[in-house]
Motif scaffolding. Structure first.
Motif, mmCIF file in Angstrom:
data_model
loop_
_atom_site.group_PDB
_atom_site.id
_atom_site.type_symbol
_atom_site.label_atom_id
_atom_site.label_comp_id
_atom_site.label_asym_id
_atom_site.label_seq_id
_atom_site.Cartn_x
_atom_site.Cartn_y
_atom_site.Cartn_z
ATOM 1 N N GLU A 140 3.041 4.249 -2.923
ATOM 2 C CA GLU A 140 3.148 4.771 -4.284
ATOM 3 C C GLU A 140 3.921 3.809 -5.171
ATOM 4 N N ASP A 192 0.848 -1.183 0.000
ATOM 5 C CA ASP A 192 0.000 0.000 0.000
ATOM 6 C C ASP A 192 0.888 1.238 0.000
ATOM 7 N N ARG A 237 1.604 0.943 -6.154
ATOM 8 C CA ARG A 237 0.586 1.377 -7.125
ATOM 9 C C ARG A 237 1.205 1.618 -8.490
#
Length: 287
Positions: A19, A17, A22
């Protein structure tokens, strides 16, 4: 370690979880084929960072193979990648009880719709938790001053023109002995050392180590050269799962000849363990 405690206090993001997670995500389209989006946040000078790309392909391979941890990853960078959509095609080469091998290629699209291959990877995966505790080594962690005595991106002027978006996603503090290039006085030694982490506080894992080995300023800066140092080939060995806390990275170049140089990187975790090693061949900048 005091440095580990200092950085741990600022930790926000977690593995899975963050940057980084992602921006390296891949979406399964069909068996062996993944859609991806290369983020502009990981660019340096003219192109998307090679370590970021390696981590993205590493994620796709980890989802394709029966083993999830990268052990040895060899990448050839064929053309410069740019932010935007991409497709990753993977192939299982061999599977065994303790190791599996696969290959992957990342493609992007030209304006006429044709595909251009950007990077091709051959990798062996396994289970880092299953490794033995037997260690016989002469390797020693690099001697780097305490974190508060090292220098970050905000401590001096930008040395090169172009995008430096990746620096906002990293927490890098360099050994002052290796930042002469930033003030116009490179040492000429071809060394780069420093503390490394992700800016949002996410701890390192085997996948992010693929980024770490190619995310420091190039040693060519300390050789008195400025500009893009594009990677031709990069081989990374992940030796164990890193402990929480900041990493220490040491990169050296012994030989620049014929317009090319090698970079040898060692990555150490907060428990003083050698967690990753790499060697790359890069084209020397013309500056």
């Amino acid at each position: 370690m005091a440095q580990a405690a200092q950085m741990a206090q600022t930790a926000q993001a977690t593995i899975g979880d963050s940057e980084f997670d992602r921006d390296t995500a891949v979406t399964l389209r069909e068996e062996g084929v993944y859609d991806a989006e290369l983020s502009a946040g990981w660019t340096i000078i003219h192109a998307v960072n090679g370590g970021y790309l390696l981590a993205m392909l590493g994620r796709a391979l980890g989802q394709s193979l029966p083993h999830s941890d990268p052990f040895s990853v060899s990448a050839h960078y064929l053309t410069a990648s740019v932010p935007g959509p991409a497709v990753i095609r993977t192939q299982v080469v061999r599977t065994g009880r303790t190791l599996s091998t696969g290959q992957a290629s990342l493609f992007q699209y030209a304006e006429d719709g044709t595909e251009t291959e950007r990077i091709r990877v051959l990798a062996t995966y396994g289970d880092l938790e299953a490794l033995t505790d037997d260690i016989r080594t002469s390797a020693q962690p690099p001697a780097i001053p305490p974190l508060e005595q090292c220098l970050g991106a905000g401590d001096g002027p930008a040395p090169i023109p172009g995008s430096s978006a990746i620096t906002g996603r990293l927490s890098v503090k360099l050994d002052p002995a290796t930042v002469g290039w930033a003030i116009g006085a490179p040492s000429g030694k071809g060394e780069m050392r420093g503390w490394f982490g992700l800016a949002d506080g996410r701890d390192a894992d085997p996948l992010s180590l693929l980024l770490t080995v190619d995310a420091m300023p190039p040693t060519s800066f300390e050789l008195g050269l400025k500009g893009w140092t594009p990677t031709i080939e990069l081989t990374t060995h992940i030796r164990c799962r890193p402990a929480p806390g900041p990493l220490r990275v040491s990169i050296t170049t012994r030989n620049l000849a014929g317009g090319f140089l090698e970079e040898d990187a060692d990555v150490w975790d907060s428990a003083d363990r050698l967690v990753a090693q790499s060697r790359q061949l890069a084209r020397a900048p013309r500056g």
